[in-house]
Design a protein around this motif. Structure first.
Motif, PDB file in Angstrom:
ATOM      1  N   ARG A   3       1.027  -1.376  -0.010  1.00 36.87           N
ATOM      2  CA  ARG A   3       0.071   0.074   0.161  1.00 36.87           C
ATOM      3  C   ARG A   3       0.783   1.100  -0.039  1.00 36.87           C
ATOM      4  O   ARG A   3       0.386   2.316  -0.144  1.00 36.87           O
ATOM      5  N   TYR A   4       2.027   1.051   0.246  1.00 38.81           N
ATOM      6  CA  TYR A   4       2.928   2.252   0.426  1.00 38.81           C
ATOM      7  C   TYR A   4       3.935   2.456  -0.722  1.00 38.81           C
ATOM      8  O   TYR A   4       4.577   3.417  -0.704  1.00 38.81           O
ATOM      9  N   THR A   5       3.585   1.466  -2.031  1.00 42.29           N
ATOM     10  CA  THR A   5       4.630   1.693  -2.790  1.00 42.29           C
ATOM     11  C   THR A   5       4.248   2.977  -3.926  1.00 42.29           C
ATOM     12  O   THR A   5       2.835   3.445  -3.730  1.00 42.29           O
ATOM     13  N   GLY A   6       4.902   3.698  -4.445  1.00 48.81           N
ATOM     14  CA  GLY A   6       4.790   4.879  -5.200  1.00 48.81           C
ATOM     15  C   GLY A   6       5.911   6.089  -4.613  1.00 48.81           C
ATOM     16  O   GLY A   6       6.731   5.851  -4.016  1.00 48.81           O
ATOM     17  N   TRP A   7       5.423   7.159  -5.513  1.00 47.95           N
ATOM     18  CA  TRP A   7       6.199   8.250  -5.235  1.00 47.95           C
ATOM     19  C   TRP A   7       5.892   9.238  -4.052  1.00 47.95           C
ATOM     20  O   TRP A   7       4.772   9.424  -4.053  1.00 47.95           O
ATOM     21  N   TYR A   8       6.981   9.882  -3.552  1.00 47.17           N
ATOM     22  CA  TYR A   8       6.852  10.942  -2.504  1.00 47.17           C
ATOM     23  C   TYR A   8       7.675  12.155  -2.587  1.00 47.17           C
ATOM     24  O   TYR A   8       8.879  11.964  -3.104  1.00 47.17           O
ATOM     25  N   PHE A   9       7.182  13.094  -2.147  1.00 48.60           N
ATOM     26  CA  PHE A   9       8.359  14.242  -1.584  1.00 48.60           C
ATOM     27  C   PHE A   9       8.519  14.083  -0.398  1.00 48.60           C
ATOM     28  O   PHE A   9       7.821  13.714   0.563  1.00 48.60           O
ATOM     29  N   ARG A  10       9.823  14.228   0.083  1.00 49.20           N
ATOM     30  CA  ARG A  10      10.220  14.123   1.433  1.00 49.20           C
ATOM     31  C   ARG A  10      10.917  15.346   1.944  1.00 49.20           C
ATOM     32  O   ARG A  10      11.566  16.109   1.144  1.00 49.20           O
ATOM     33  N   TYR A  11      10.090  15.881   2.887  1.00 47.37           N
ATOM     34  CA  TYR A  11      10.412  17.080   3.749  1.00 47.37           C
ATOM     35  C   TYR A  11      11.241  16.998   5.000  1.00 47.37           C
ATOM     36  O   TYR A  11      10.687  16.442   5.805  1.00 47.37           O
ATOM     37  N   SER A  12      12.147  18.011   5.364  1.00 45.47           N
ATOM     38  CA  SER A  12      12.616  17.809   6.371  1.00 45.47           C
ATOM     39  C   SER A  12      13.665  19.146   6.536  1.00 45.47           C
ATOM     40  O   SER A  12      14.173  19.715   5.427  1.00 45.47           O
ATOM     41  N   TYR A  13      14.007  19.580   7.616  1.00 45.76           N
ATOM     42  CA  TYR A  13      15.122  20.723   7.841  1.00 45.76           C
ATOM     43  C   TYR A  13      16.434  19.998   7.574  1.00 45.76           C
ATOM     44  O   TYR A  13      16.731  18.873   7.982  1.00 45.76           O
ATOM     45  N   THR A  14      17.157  20.791   6.889  1.00 44.83           N
ATOM     46  CA  THR A  14      18.636  19.949   6.403  1.00 44.83           C
ATOM     47  C   THR A  14      19.377  20.073   7.498  1.00 44.83           C
ATOM     48  O   THR A  14      19.387  20.599   8.580  1.00 44.83           O
ATOM     49  N   PHE A  15      20.337  19.052   7.339  1.00 46.05           N
ATOM     50  CA  PHE A  15      21.357  18.744   8.437  1.00 46.05           C
ATOM     51  C   PHE A  15      22.434  19.656   8.135  1.00 46.05           C
ATOM     52  O   PHE A  15      23.370  20.065   9.040  1.00 46.05           O
ATOM     53  N   GLY A  16      22.782  20.160   6.767  1.00 49.80           N
ATOM     54  CA  GLY A  16      23.778  20.977   6.568  1.00 49.80           C
ATOM     55  C   GLY A  16      23.565  22.268   6.383  1.00 49.80           C
ATOM     56  O   GLY A  16      24.696  23.020   6.311  1.00 49.80           O
ATOM     57  N   TYR A  17      22.341  22.915   6.090  1.00 44.11           N
ATOM     58  CA  TYR A  17      22.000  24.198   5.995  1.00 44.11           C
ATOM     59  C   TYR A  17      21.125  24.883   6.801  1.00 44.11           C
ATOM     60  O   TYR A  17      19.839  24.793   6.759  1.00 44.11           O
ATOM     61  N   PRO A  18      21.547  25.367   8.217  1.00 42.34           N
ATOM     62  CA  PRO A  18      20.709  25.362   9.361  1.00 42.34           C
ATOM     63  C   PRO A  18      19.457  26.429   8.998  1.00 42.34           C
ATOM     64  O   PRO A  18      19.647  27.286   8.074  1.00 42.34           O
ATOM     65  N   GLY A  19      18.517  26.140   9.289  1.00 42.82           N
ATOM     66  CA  GLY A  19      17.129  26.880   9.161  1.00 42.82           C
ATOM     67  C   GLY A  19      16.511  26.716   7.860  1.00 42.82           C
ATOM     68  O   GLY A  19      15.417  27.067   7.342  1.00 42.82           O
ATOM     69  N   ARG A  20      17.133  25.732   6.890  1.00 47.94           N
ATOM     70  CA  ARG A  20      16.628  25.719   5.554  1.00 47.94           C
ATOM     71  C   ARG A  20      15.762  24.383   5.629  1.00 47.94           C
ATOM     72  O   ARG A  20      16.305  23.560   6.341  1.00 47.94           O
ATOM     73  N   ILE A  21      14.856  24.090   4.538  1.00 52.61           N
ATOM     74  CA  ILE A  21      14.097  22.849   4.564  1.00 52.61           C
ATOM     75  C   ILE A  21      14.495  22.265   3.079  1.00 52.61           C
ATOM     76  O   ILE A  21      14.572  22.978   2.226  1.00 52.61           O
ATOM     77  N   THR A  22      14.597  21.103   3.194  1.00 53.05           N
ATOM     78  CA  THR A  22      14.947  20.236   1.908  1.00 53.05           C
ATOM     79  C   THR A  22      13.716  19.578   1.199  1.00 53.05           C
ATOM     80  O   THR A  22      12.930  19.037   2.104  1.00 53.05           O
ATOM     81  N   ARG A  23      13.532  19.368   0.129  1.00 50.91           N
ATOM     82  CA  ARG A  23      12.270  18.821  -0.479  1.00 50.91           C
ATOM     83  C   ARG A  23      13.405  17.787  -1.466  1.00 50.91           C
ATOM     84  O   ARG A  23      13.752  18.265  -2.406  1.00 50.91           O
ATOM     85  N   SER A  24      12.915  16.533  -1.264  1.00 47.19           N
ATOM     86  CA  SER A  24      13.603  15.689  -2.242  1.00 47.19           C
ATOM     87  C   SER A  24      12.502  14.468  -3.080  1.00 47.19           C
ATOM     88  O   SER A  24      11.394  14.588  -2.383  1.00 47.19           O
ATOM     89  N   LEU A  25      12.764  13.966  -3.805  1.00 55.90           N
ATOM     90  CA  LEU A  25      11.909  12.872  -4.383  1.00 55.90           C
ATOM     91  C   LEU A  25      12.225  11.631  -4.176  1.00 55.90           C
ATOM     92  O   LEU A  25      13.669  11.207  -4.156  1.00 55.90           O
ATOM     93  N   CYS A  26      11.426  10.580  -3.654  1.00 56.04           N
ATOM     94  CA  CYS A  26      11.610   9.441  -3.312  1.00 56.04           C
ATOM     95  C   CYS A  26      10.459   8.439  -3.961  1.00 56.04           C
ATOM     96  O   CYS A  26       9.550   8.810  -4.053  1.00 56.04           O
ATOM     97  N   VAL A  27      11.140   7.263  -3.906  1.00 60.37           N
ATOM     98  CA  VAL A  27       9.915   6.071  -4.367  1.00 60.37           C
ATOM     99  C   VAL A  27      10.344   4.889  -3.398  1.00 60.37           C
ATOM    100  O   VAL A  27      11.341   4.564  -3.380  1.00 60.37           O
ATOM    101  N   ILE A  28       9.076   4.147  -3.176  1.00 62.86           N
ATOM    102  CA  ILE A  28       9.254   3.002  -2.644  1.00 62.86           C
ATOM    103  C   ILE A  28       8.571   1.976  -3.633  1.00 62.86           C
ATOM    104  O   ILE A  28       7.594   2.195  -4.399  1.00 62.86           O
ATOM    105  N   THR A  29       9.224   0.991  -4.107  1.00 63.73           N
ATOM    106  CA  THR A  29       8.879  -0.049  -5.265  1.00 63.73           C
ATOM    107  C   THR A  29       9.061  -1.459  -4.425  1.00 63.73           C
ATOM    108  O   THR A  29       9.557  -1.563  -3.522  1.00 63.73           O
ATOM    109  N   GLU A  30       8.236  -2.442  -5.200  1.00 62.94           N
ATOM    110  CA  GLU A  30       8.496  -3.995  -4.886  1.00 62.94           C
ATOM    111  C   GLU A  30       9.082  -4.529  -5.926  1.00 62.94           C
ATOM    112  O   GLU A  30       8.701  -4.429  -6.974  1.00 62.94           O
ATOM    113  N   GLN A  31      10.064  -5.668  -5.272  1.00 62.55           N
ATOM    114  CA  GLN A  31      10.985  -6.373  -6.235  1.00 62.55           C
ATOM    115  C   GLN A  31      10.958  -7.670  -5.647  1.00 62.55           C
ATOM    116  O   GLN A  31      11.733  -7.744  -4.620  1.00 62.55           O
ATOM    117  N   ASP A  32      10.480  -8.726  -6.114  1.00 62.27           N
ATOM    118  CA  ASP A  32      10.522 -10.374  -5.777  1.00 62.27           C
ATOM    119  C   ASP A  32      10.379 -10.097  -4.064  1.00 62.27           C
ATOM    120  O   ASP A  32      11.003 -10.669  -3.509  1.00 62.27           O
TER     121      ASP A  32
END
Length: 167
Positions: A3-32
């Protein structure tokens, strides 16, 4: 985990740039029968506008102890591991998954750190170019208020550990 397979944006405050927020693209897929995780960070260093960075992370996702666990490693430099622990969603569509992540930034001398994280479900099929174009490092005023509330990193007075409440 299906039920969790698919694409997501991931948000968090960055570890390397204080006070800034990062948005990345991630995916959960099923294989075997295994659930694979991929995360792509695309960003421009705010201090060096021409310095573009692409980070690629891969790992596994699994459901254990009423939580979703994701462990990823840096594919390009093989120098870091990040772990996410997320609350599952019991809605028909995942919507949002909230939790905590641990890892370390190369920019901060690899000090271990933890932060709140939220994944927002995009769907099973997406326009990847368009989604990647929306990724980067942002000032807080550039991110929706409801996302900022979900990724706020706060230890209440009298508490000794960093905890994340369920959505």
């Amino acid at each position: 985990m299906t039920r969790y397979t698919g694409w997501y944006f991931r948000y968090s405050y960055t570890f390397g740039y204080p006070g800034r927020i990062t948005r990345s693209l991630c995916v959960i897929t099923e294989q075997d029968g295994r659930y694979l995780w991929k995360n792509i960070e695309v960003r421009v260093d705010p201090q060096q506008v021409r310095a573009r960075f692409v980070g690629k992370y891969e790992g596994f996702a699994f459901h254990l102890g009423h939580r979703i666990h994701i462990i990823e490693h840096d594919v390009l430099s093989a120098s870091s591991i990040t772990q996410l622990i997320l609350y599952p969603s019991y809605a028909p569509c995942p919507g949002h998954l909230r939790g905590v992540q641990t890892g370390g930034s190369k920019r901060r001398g690899r000090k271990p750190a933890a932060s709140a994280v939220v994944l927002t479900f995009l769907g099973e099929q997406i326009d990847m170019r368009r989604a990647l174009a929306q990724c980067g490092i942002f000032e807080p005023h550039e991110i929706d208020d409801w996302i900022k509330r979900l990724i706020e990193n706060q230890i209440d007075l009298g508490e000794w550990v960093f905890e994340i409440d369920e959505i």
